[in-house]
Design an enzyme around this catalytic site. Structure first.
Site: not given
Ligand code: IMP
Ligand code: MG
Length: 182
Positions: A46, A101-102, A105
């Protein structure tokens, strides 16, 4: 709209907004890392679009590499399990680390990565994310640099995917709910 946009509800962050955001972050990071040995690590997949834009706006010398973590698969919800699929072999001793990071979340991915890289004893570990969904946090995690705060919606484009698709859409877009709520 072209077929590429068939599953898109609407554009959330335009190309112009993204360009301004990257410019601002580049300036902040340039100012903060002036005269410091810097390693920038992009998180695949991402983060690749943001990484490419951002590093060209950071006007200090740097080493650059990518790491990869396991993805969501074809779901839109995090499994909570983070796996490092590709590591970096750049030595971090005596250097400052910036992870790019992209999106943040739940925060699970970055809190895991931050701990893992802190254990390698760099001078510092900081996080730069293009987008941030603070409403969805499961663990305490604050990005040191962030582009846009966005609402709790599943987004695609600018590197972010749904089911490995739509990473090449240049804007950040909200995915139609009908695509994943079946
Ligand atoms: P986290 O570990 O829940 O913070 O998620 C991080 C990863 O989940 C990001 O680096 C994204 O690759 C993916 N992600 C989280 N939200 C989205 C979204 O809305 N669209 C696409 N990918 C997402
Ligand atoms: Mg990611």
């Amino acid at each position: 709209m072209a077929d590429m946009y068939k599953d898109i509800e609407r554009v959330l962050v335009s190309q112009e907004q993204i360009a301004a955001m990257v410019e601002r972050l580049g300036q902040e990071i340039t100012r903060d890392y002036e005269g410091k040995p810097l390693v920038v690590l992009g998180v695949l997949k991402g983060g690749f679009v943001f990484m490419a834009d951002l590093v060209r706006k950071i006007k200090v010398p740097m080493e650059l590499d990518f790491i990869a973590v396991s993805s969501y698969g074809s779901s839109t919800k995090s499994s909570g399990v983070v796996k490092l699929v590709k590591d970096s072999d750049i030595a971090l001793t005596g250097k400052h680390l910036l992870i790019v990071e992209d999106i943040v979340d739940s925060g699970l991915t970055l809190s895991y990565l931050k701990k893992m890289f802190e254990a390698r004893n760099p001078l510092s570990v900081k996080i730069c994310t293009a987008f941030d969904k603070p409403e969805r946090r499961k663990v305490e995690l604050k990005a040191d640099y962030y582009g846009e705060i966005i609402p709790d919606e599943y987004v695609v484009g600018y590197g972010l995917d749904y089911d490995s698709q739509m990473r090449n859409i240049p804007e950040l877009c909200i995915l139609k709910r009908s695509v994943y709520e079946k």
